[in-house]
Motif scaffolding. Structure first.
Motif, PDB file in Angstrom:
ATOM      1  N   ALA A  67      18.034 -14.194 -40.719  1.00 60.04           N
ATOM      2  CA  ALA A  67      18.598 -14.774 -39.504  1.00 60.04           C
ATOM      3  C   ALA A  67      19.347 -13.693 -38.753  1.00 60.04           C
ATOM      4  O   ALA A  67      19.943 -12.787 -39.357  1.00 60.04           O
ATOM      5  N   THR A  68      19.301 -13.771 -37.443  1.00 59.24           N
ATOM      6  CA  THR A  68      19.969 -12.777 -36.607  1.00 59.24           C
ATOM      7  C   THR A  68      21.482 -12.936 -36.701  1.00 59.24           C
ATOM      8  O   THR A  68      22.000 -14.051 -36.815  1.00 59.24           O
ATOM      9  N   ALA A  69      22.172 -11.799 -36.662  1.00 57.84           N
ATOM     10  CA  ALA A  69      23.637 -11.789 -36.744  1.00 57.84           C
ATOM     11  C   ALA A  69      24.162 -10.545 -36.044  1.00 57.84           C
ATOM     12  O   ALA A  69      23.481  -9.514 -35.975  1.00 57.84           O
ATOM     13  N   LYS A  70      25.365 -10.638 -35.551  1.00 54.55           N
ATOM     14  CA  LYS A  70      26.006  -9.501 -34.899  1.00 54.55           C
ATOM     15  C   LYS A  70      26.350  -8.449 -35.955  1.00 54.55           C
ATOM     16  O   LYS A  70      26.785  -8.765 -37.060  1.00 54.55           O
ATOM     17  N   ILE A  71      26.145  -7.189 -35.590  1.00 52.43           N
ATOM     18  CA  ILE A  71      26.506  -6.073 -36.465  1.00 52.43           C
ATOM     19  C   ILE A  71      27.345  -5.085 -35.668  1.00 52.43           C
ATOM     20  O   ILE A  71      27.068  -4.833 -34.486  1.00 52.43           O
ATOM     21  N   GLU A  72      28.344  -4.547 -36.306  1.00 47.29           N
ATOM     22  CA  GLU A  72      29.199  -3.544 -35.675  1.00 47.29           C
ATOM     23  C   GLU A  72      28.532  -2.169 -35.772  1.00 47.29           C
ATOM     24  O   GLU A  72      27.775  -1.895 -36.706  1.00 47.29           O
ATOM     25  N   GLU A  73      28.819  -1.317 -34.818  1.00 44.82           N
ATOM     26  CA  GLU A  73      28.202   0.015 -34.757  1.00 44.82           C
ATOM     27  C   GLU A  73      28.438   0.809 -36.043  1.00 44.82           C
ATOM     28  O   GLU A  73      27.533   1.470 -36.551  1.00 44.82           O
ATOM     29  N   GLN A  74      29.644   0.761 -36.572  1.00 39.60           N
ATOM     30  CA  GLN A  74      29.969   1.507 -37.792  1.00 39.60           C
ATOM     31  C   GLN A  74      29.103   1.035 -38.967  1.00 39.60           C
ATOM     32  O   GLN A  74      28.599   1.843 -39.745  1.00 39.60           O
ATOM     33  N   GLU A  75      28.915  -0.269 -39.084  1.00 37.07           N
ATOM     34  CA  GLU A  75      28.090  -0.812 -40.153  1.00 37.07           C
ATOM     35  C   GLU A  75      26.623  -0.429 -39.944  1.00 37.07           C
ATOM     36  O   GLU A  75      25.907  -0.094 -40.889  1.00 37.07           O
ATOM     37  N   TYR A  76      26.177  -0.462 -38.699  1.00 33.40           N
ATOM     38  CA  TYR A  76      24.808  -0.072 -38.361  1.00 33.40           C
ATOM     39  C   TYR A  76      24.563   1.386 -38.749  1.00 33.40           C
ATOM     40  O   TYR A  76      23.539   1.717 -39.349  1.00 33.40           O
ATOM     41  N   ARG A  77      25.489   2.274 -38.413  1.00 34.05           N
ATOM     42  CA  ARG A  77      25.352   3.698 -38.746  1.00 34.05           C
ATOM     43  C   ARG A  77      25.284   3.894 -40.261  1.00 34.05           C
ATOM     44  O   ARG A  77      24.523   4.728 -40.767  1.00 34.05           O
ATOM     45  N   ALA A  78      26.073   3.123 -41.004  1.00 31.07           N
ATOM     46  CA  ALA A  78      26.037   3.210 -42.469  1.00 31.07           C
ATOM     47  C   ALA A  78      24.669   2.783 -43.003  1.00 31.07           C
ATOM     48  O   ALA A  78      24.173   3.361 -43.979  1.00 31.07           O
ATOM     49  N   LEU A  79      24.047   1.796 -42.361  1.00 32.43           N
ATOM     50  CA  LEU A  79      22.713   1.366 -42.781  1.00 32.43           C
ATOM     51  C   LEU A  79      21.668   2.443 -42.520  1.00 32.43           C
ATOM     52  O   LEU A  79      20.736   2.614 -43.312  1.00 32.43           O
ATOM     53  N   VAL A  80      21.815   3.164 -41.415  1.00 34.88           N
ATOM     54  CA  VAL A  80      20.904   4.279 -41.141  1.00 34.88           C
ATOM     55  C   VAL A  80      20.977   5.279 -42.294  1.00 34.88           C
ATOM     56  O   VAL A  80      19.951   5.728 -42.814  1.00 34.88           O
ATOM     57  N   GLU A  81      22.181   5.613 -42.704  1.00 36.70           N
ATOM     58  CA  GLU A  81      22.355   6.571 -43.804  1.00 36.70           C
ATOM     59  C   GLU A  81      21.796   6.027 -45.112  1.00 36.70           C
ATOM     60  O   GLU A  81      21.165   6.754 -45.880  1.00 36.70           O
ATOM     61  N   ARG A  82      22.025   4.737 -45.370  1.00 39.71           N
ATOM     62  CA  ARG A  82      21.525   4.120 -46.609  1.00 39.71           C
ATOM     63  C   ARG A  82      20.002   4.128 -46.633  1.00 39.71           C
ATOM     64  O   ARG A  82      19.397   4.450 -47.652  1.00 39.71           O
ATOM     65  N   LEU A  83      19.378   3.764 -45.522  1.00 41.66           N
ATOM     66  CA  LEU A  83      17.918   3.748 -45.477  1.00 41.66           C
ATOM     67  C   LEU A  83      17.357   5.162 -45.560  1.00 41.66           C
ATOM     68  O   LEU A  83      16.356   5.396 -46.246  1.00 41.66           O
ATOM     69  N   ALA A  84      17.996   6.113 -44.913  1.00 45.37           N
ATOM     70  CA  ALA A  84      17.549   7.510 -45.006  1.00 45.37           C
ATOM     71  C   ALA A  84      17.611   7.985 -46.458  1.00 45.37           C
ATOM     72  O   ALA A  84      16.673   8.644 -46.948  1.00 45.37           O
ATOM     73  N   ALA A  85      18.682   7.649 -47.162  1.00 47.74           N
ATOM     74  CA  ALA A  85      18.807   8.028 -48.575  1.00 47.74           C
ATOM     75  C   ALA A  85      17.711   7.362 -49.405  1.00 47.74           C
ATOM     76  O   ALA A  85      17.148   7.982 -50.323  1.00 47.74           O
ATOM     77  N   HIS A  86      17.377   6.128 -49.075  1.00 48.26           N
ATOM     78  CA  HIS A  86      16.290   5.431 -49.776  1.00 48.26           C
ATOM     79  C   HIS A  86      14.958   6.148 -49.554  1.00 48.26           C
ATOM     80  O   HIS A  86      14.159   6.284 -50.490  1.00 48.26           O
ATOM     81  N   PHE A  87      14.728   6.625 -48.334  1.00 49.04           N
ATOM     82  CA  PHE A  87      13.502   7.367 -48.060  1.00 49.04           C
ATOM     83  C   PHE A  87      13.421   8.637 -48.910  1.00 49.04           C
ATOM     84  O   PHE A  87      12.345   9.016 -49.366  1.00 49.04           O
ATOM     85  N   VAL A  88      14.548   9.284 -49.136  1.00 53.15           N
ATOM     86  CA  VAL A  88      14.577  10.487 -49.971  1.00 53.15           C
ATOM     87  C   VAL A  88      14.365  10.117 -51.435  1.00 53.15           C
ATOM     88  O   VAL A  88      13.512  10.689 -52.124  1.00 53.15           O
ATOM     89  N   GLU A  89      15.141   9.136 -51.919  1.00 58.83           N
ATOM     90  CA  GLU A  89      15.120   8.779 -53.340  1.00 58.83           C
ATOM     91  C   GLU A  89      13.830   8.077 -53.770  1.00 58.83           C
ATOM     92  O   GLU A  89      13.291   8.379 -54.831  1.00 58.83           O
ATOM     93  N   ALA A  90      13.357   7.139 -52.978  1.00 59.04           N
ATOM     94  CA  ALA A  90      12.226   6.311 -53.404  1.00 59.04           C
ATOM     95  C   ALA A  90      10.884   6.732 -52.818  1.00 59.04           C
ATOM     96  O   ALA A  90       9.851   6.439 -53.401  1.00 59.04           O
ATOM     97  N   TRP A  91      10.900   7.409 -51.672  1.00 62.34           N
ATOM     98  CA  TRP A  91       9.648   7.693 -50.988  1.00 62.34           C
ATOM     99  C   TRP A  91       9.347   9.176 -50.817  1.00 62.34           C
ATOM    100  O   TRP A  91       8.366   9.545 -50.189  1.00 62.34           O
ATOM    101  N   GLY A  92      10.202  10.030 -51.362  1.00 63.98           N
ATOM    102  CA  GLY A  92       9.898  11.453 -51.373  1.00 63.98           C
ATOM    103  C   GLY A  92      10.139  12.209 -50.087  1.00 63.98           C
ATOM    104  O   GLY A  92       9.604  13.316 -49.919  1.00 63.98           O
ATOM    105  N   ALA A  93      10.941  11.662 -49.178  1.00 67.84           N
ATOM    106  CA  ALA A  93      11.295  12.443 -47.986  1.00 67.84           C
ATOM    107  C   ALA A  93      12.028  13.701 -48.451  1.00 67.84           C
ATOM    108  O   ALA A  93      12.790  13.657 -49.419  1.00 67.84           O
ATOM    109  N   PRO A  94      11.807  14.828 -47.805  1.00 67.25           N
ATOM    110  CA  PRO A  94      12.364  16.085 -48.307  1.00 67.25           C
ATOM    111  C   PRO A  94      13.897  16.151 -48.285  1.00 67.25           C
ATOM    112  O   PRO A  94      14.489  16.795 -49.154  1.00 67.25           O
ATOM    113  N   ASP A  95      14.533  15.500 -47.302  1.00 70.12           N
ATOM    114  CA  ASP A  95      15.996  15.540 -47.221  1.00 70.12           C
ATOM    115  C   ASP A  95      16.471  14.495 -46.223  1.00 70.12           C
ATOM    116  O   ASP A  95      15.676  13.881 -45.514  1.00 70.12           O
TER     117      ASP A  95
END
Length: 159
Positions: A67-95
């Motif tokens: 369901a759609t919900a409001k997200i704050e910019e700070q929380e959104y930025r943290a999700l970008v970092e979390r997903l980027a780390a997942h791409f490195v850890e689980a999918w082999g992104a170089p960094d």
């Protein structure tokens, strides 16, 4: 800005996905997980994740509904970092530097989808394999307007 949070109406996600997302996780489509799949990969719980599963960004499990919900910019930025780390850890992104723009694109797509709808709009994803890869379609179910007296039973000590 809006994003999507996972929902659970019952325990069915525990039964239909290899890993079920927990309720109230921020979520994205997560179609990237299926980019190299063929019909041979579509069986059992994997088929259900492919066909209808949103990707929770805490557990990296799947959910049938968000369901759609409001997200704050700070929380959104943290999700970008979390997903980027997942791409490195689980999918082999170089960094992280390489993974971050891809994570930003994935979250921006989801935010764009959610911003089209009012808060608490239910979203459903449906996927299919096509010649060029994975096709996704989305359905939205608007929240129903109801007053508390329509959904709650009021009891007094005289009842």
């Amino acid at each position: 800005m809006r994003l999507a949070r996972t929902l659970r109406f019952d325990q069915s996600d525990e039964n239909v996905f290899e890993r079920a997302a927990q309720p109230d996780e921020w979520a994205v489509s997560g179609a990237f997980e299926f980019s190299n799949w063929s019909e041979d990969d579509l069986s059992g719980k994997r088929r259900q994740a492919f066909a209808n599963g949103w990707l929770g960004l805490e557990s990296f499990g799947r959910a049938t509904f968000v369901a759609t919900a409001k997200i704050e910019e700070q929380e959104y930025r943290a999700l970008v970092e979390r997903l980027a780390a997942h791409f490195v850890e689980a999918w082999g992104a170089p960094d992280l530097e390489t993974a971050r723009p891809v994570a930003e694109k994935e979250l921006a797509f989801m935010a764009g989808l959610c911003d089209e709808h009012e808060p608490n709009t239910l979203l459903i994803v449906e996927r299919s394999l096509v010649t060029s890869g994975v096709s996704e379609s989305f359905r939205a179910i608007a929240p129903q307007e109801a007053t508390l007296d329509l959904v709650a039973v009021h009891v007094t000590s005289d009842d």
